[in-house]
Design a protein around this motif. Structure first.
Motif, PDB file in Angstrom:
ATOM      1  N   PRO A  48       0.808  -1.223   0.000  1.00 14.42           N
ATOM      2  CA  PRO A  48       0.000   0.000   0.000  1.00 14.42           C
ATOM      3  C   PRO A  48       0.849   1.285   0.000  1.00 14.42           C
ATOM      4  CG  PRO A  48      -0.939  -1.587   1.516  1.00 14.42           C
ATOM      5  CD  PRO A  48       0.397  -2.146   1.074  1.00 14.42           C
ATOM      6  N   LEU A  49       2.019   1.246   0.627  1.00 17.79           N
ATOM      7  CA  LEU A  49       2.913   2.412   0.602  1.00 17.79           C
ATOM      8  C   LEU A  49       3.417   2.658  -0.819  1.00 17.79           C
ATOM      9  CD1 LEU A  49       5.041   1.667   3.796  1.00 17.79           C
ATOM     10  CD2 LEU A  49       3.205   3.355   3.581  1.00 17.79           C
ATOM     11  N   ALA A  50       3.763   1.584  -1.520  1.00 21.36           N
ATOM     12  CA  ALA A  50       4.219   1.716  -2.904  1.00 21.36           C
ATOM     13  C   ALA A  50       3.088   2.231  -3.789  1.00 21.36           C
ATOM     14  CB  ALA A  50       4.741   0.375  -3.423  1.00 21.36           C
ATOM     15  N   ARG A  51       1.893   1.694  -3.573  1.00 19.93           N
ATOM     16  CA  ARG A  51       0.736   2.138  -4.361  1.00 19.93           C
ATOM     17  C   ARG A  51       0.466   3.626  -4.137  1.00 19.93           C
ATOM     18  NH1 ARG A  51      -2.624  -2.063  -6.482  1.00 19.93           N
ATOM     19  NH2 ARG A  51      -2.048  -4.107  -5.670  1.00 19.93           N
ATOM     20  N   ALA A  52       0.641   4.083  -2.898  1.00 23.11           N
ATOM     21  CA  ALA A  52       0.423   5.498  -2.586  1.00 23.11           C
ATOM     22  C   ALA A  52       1.411   6.403  -3.317  1.00 23.11           C
ATOM     23  CB  ALA A  52       0.515   5.726  -1.078  1.00 23.11           C
TER      24      ALA A  52
ATOM     25  N   PHE B  29       8.446  -2.873 -11.414  1.00 25.35           N
ATOM     26  CA  PHE B  29       9.619  -3.525 -11.980  1.00 25.35           C
ATOM     27  C   PHE B  29      10.080  -2.917 -13.301  1.00 25.35           C
ATOM     28  CE2 PHE B  29       8.222  -6.502  -8.815  1.00 25.35           C
ATOM     29  CZ  PHE B  29       9.424  -6.862  -8.227  1.00 25.35           C
ATOM     30  N   GLY B  30       9.255  -2.100 -13.918  1.00 32.55           N
ATOM     31  CA  GLY B  30       9.667  -1.407 -15.131  1.00 32.55           C
ATOM     32  C   GLY B  30      10.733  -0.363 -14.852  1.00 32.55           C
ATOM     33  N   ASN B  31      10.734   0.181 -13.629  1.00 30.99           N
ATOM     34  CA  ASN B  31      11.752   1.139 -13.198  1.00 30.99           C
ATOM     35  C   ASN B  31      11.867   1.022 -11.684  1.00 30.99           C
ATOM     36  OD1 ASN B  31      13.497   3.224 -12.657  1.00 30.99           O
ATOM     37  ND2 ASN B  31      12.256   4.811 -13.636  1.00 30.99           N
ATOM     38  N   PHE B  32      12.499  -0.046 -11.233  1.00 31.85           N
ATOM     39  CA  PHE B  32      12.573  -0.302  -9.794  1.00 31.85           C
ATOM     40  C   PHE B  32      13.283   0.821  -9.056  1.00 31.85           C
ATOM     41  CE2 PHE B  32      13.767  -2.193  -5.800  1.00 31.85           C
ATOM     42  CZ  PHE B  32      12.596  -2.851  -5.448  1.00 31.85           C
ATOM     43  N   ASP B  33      14.267   1.423  -9.679  1.00 31.04           N
ATOM     44  CA  ASP B  33      15.007   2.496  -9.019  1.00 31.04           C
ATOM     45  C   ASP B  33      14.106   3.678  -8.666  1.00 31.04           C
ATOM     46  OD1 ASP B  33      17.675   3.137  -8.028  1.00 31.04           O
ATOM     47  OD2 ASP B  33      17.591   4.804  -9.452  1.00 31.04           O
ATOM     48  N   ALA B  34      13.088   3.931  -9.476  1.00 32.80           N
ATOM     49  CA  ALA B  34      12.159   5.025  -9.165  1.00 32.80           C
ATOM     50  C   ALA B  34      11.401   4.732  -7.871  1.00 32.80           C
ATOM     51  CB  ALA B  34      11.183   5.239 -10.317  1.00 32.80           C
TER      52      ALA B  34
ATOM     53  N   ARG C 114      18.645  -0.909 -10.493  1.00 37.54           N
ATOM     54  CA  ARG C 114      18.070  -0.500 -11.769  1.00 37.54           C
ATOM     55  C   ARG C 114      17.499  -1.696 -12.530  1.00 37.54           C
ATOM     56  NH1 ARG C 114      22.820  -0.220 -10.808  1.00 37.54           N
ATOM     57  NH2 ARG C 114      24.459  -1.305 -11.878  1.00 37.54           N
ATOM     58  N   THR C 115      16.466  -1.411 -13.237  1.00 37.22           N
ATOM     59  CA  THR C 115      15.855  -2.413 -14.097  1.00 37.22           C
ATOM     60  C   THR C 115      16.678  -2.502 -15.377  1.00 37.22           C
ATOM     61  OG1 THR C 115      13.663  -1.956 -13.195  1.00 37.22           O
ATOM     62  CG2 THR C 115      13.762  -3.043 -15.358  1.00 37.22           C
ATOM     63  N   VAL C 116      17.154  -3.693 -15.694  1.00 37.80           N
ATOM     64  CA  VAL C 116      17.913  -3.940 -16.913  1.00 37.80           C
ATOM     65  C   VAL C 116      16.941  -4.274 -18.035  1.00 37.80           C
ATOM     66  CG1 VAL C 116      19.644  -5.425 -18.014  1.00 37.80           C
ATOM     67  CG2 VAL C 116      19.918  -4.725 -15.624  1.00 37.80           C
ATOM     68  N   SER C 117      15.961  -5.117 -17.713  1.00 32.90           N
ATOM     69  CA  SER C 117      14.934  -5.449 -18.696  1.00 32.90           C
ATOM     70  C   SER C 117      13.645  -5.809 -17.972  1.00 32.90           C
ATOM     71  CB  SER C 117      15.376  -6.608 -19.598  1.00 32.90           C
ATOM     72  OG  SER C 117      15.435  -7.812 -18.869  1.00 32.90           O
ATOM     73  N   PHE C 118      12.539  -5.519 -18.644  1.00 33.51           N
ATOM     74  CA  PHE C 118      11.224  -5.860 -18.109  1.00 33.51           C
ATOM     75  C   PHE C 118      10.353  -6.366 -19.240  1.00 33.51           C
ATOM     76  CE2 PHE C 118       6.784  -5.000 -17.400  1.00 33.51           C
ATOM     77  CZ  PHE C 118       6.592  -5.643 -16.191  1.00 33.51           C
ATOM     78  N   MET C 119       9.707  -7.496 -18.989  1.00 30.81           N
ATOM     79  CA  MET C 119       8.720  -8.070 -19.897  1.00 30.81           C
ATOM     80  C   MET C 119       7.512  -8.429 -19.039  1.00 30.81           C
ATOM     81  SD  MET C 119      11.289 -10.415 -22.161  1.00 30.81           S
ATOM     82  CE  MET C 119      12.282 -10.899 -20.760  1.00 30.81           C
ATOM     83  N   PRO C 120       6.373  -8.713 -19.626  1.00 34.76           N
ATOM     84  CA  PRO C 120       5.179  -8.979 -18.809  1.00 34.76           C
ATOM     85  C   PRO C 120       5.337 -10.089 -17.764  1.00 34.76           C
ATOM     86  CG  PRO C 120       4.559  -8.634 -21.091  1.00 34.76           C
ATOM     87  CD  PRO C 120       6.067  -8.662 -21.052  1.00 34.76           C
ATOM     88  N   LEU C 121       6.218 -11.070 -18.006  1.00 33.50           N
ATOM     89  CA  LEU C 121       6.369 -12.173 -17.055  1.00 33.50           C
ATOM     90  C   LEU C 121       7.798 -12.358 -16.558  1.00 33.50           C
ATOM     91  CD1 LEU C 121       4.028 -14.798 -18.782  1.00 33.50           C
ATOM     92  CD2 LEU C 121       3.506 -13.296 -16.845  1.00 33.50           C
ATOM     93  N   ALA C 122       8.621 -11.333 -16.723  1.00 32.16           N
ATOM     94  CA  ALA C 122      10.017 -11.449 -16.298  1.00 32.16           C
ATOM     95  C   ALA C 122      10.649 -10.071 -16.139  1.00 32.16           C
ATOM     96  CB  ALA C 122      10.810 -12.266 -17.310  1.00 32.16           C
TER      97      ALA C 122
END
Length: 165
Positions: A74-78, A88-93, A109-117
């Motif tokens: 919930p903190l992340a959602r806020a 996971f598309g930009n974990f550093d953010a 940092r996110t190196v790569s992001f796909m819908p299931l990985a």
């Protein structure tokens, strides 16, 4: 200026870790006195996680971090991180939303992001089991089941390769 982590995040992760061990009453007392909306020294957080990880071991820390991450969703959602893609598309953010003035070396940092990985890289001083448990817990909080989690190290960089369904 050194980094600072918001009390809500500090308490959620380290409060659970100190509750699991009676060997750190001073840490538990300090965490119990923290306020959710106050910022605390990142260096203290890093130091405490290392001490607790050494005392509790890898499996316990990973399990505690997983449960804690699910509870802190919930903190992340806020902060606007309301989907797997946003987290996971930009974990550093997300990390920078939790820790202001995060030292560059502690970024993830996110190196790569796909819908299931996803693949993430870090040179963070935080223990590997803590990070892995956090990743698993966030995914579980979104109803995802982690089917594969690999950690590889090259030099001082750790790469986390995650798959889920």
């Amino acid at each position: 200026m050194s980094g600072e982590i918001q009390g809500a995040w500090f308490k959620a992760i380290l409060g659970s870790m100190t509750a699991a061990s009676s060997r750190f009453p001073q840490h538990q007392q300090r965490i119990n006195s923290m306020r959710d909306d106050t910022w605390y020294a990142w260096e203290d957080y890093v130091h405490m996680t290392g001490e607790l990880q050494a005392a509790l071991g890898d499996r316990a820390v990973e399990a505690i971090a997983q449960r804690s991450a699910m509870r802190t969703l919930p903190l992340a959602r806020a902060l606007g991180f309301d989907s797997v893609e946003k987290v996971f598309g930009n974990f550093d953010a997300l990390l920078r939303g939790m820790v202001r003035n995060l030292p560059h070396a502690d970024s993830t940092r996110t190196v790569s992001f796909m819908p299931l990985a996803a693949e993430l890289e870090t040179q963070s001083r935080l223990p590997t089991p803590l990070l892995l448990g956090t990743f698993r817990g966030l995914l579980m909080g979104f109803g995802k089941i982690v089917t594969e989690a690999k950690v590889s190290t090259r030099g001082g960089t750790r790469r986390f390769s995650l798959r889920w369904m």
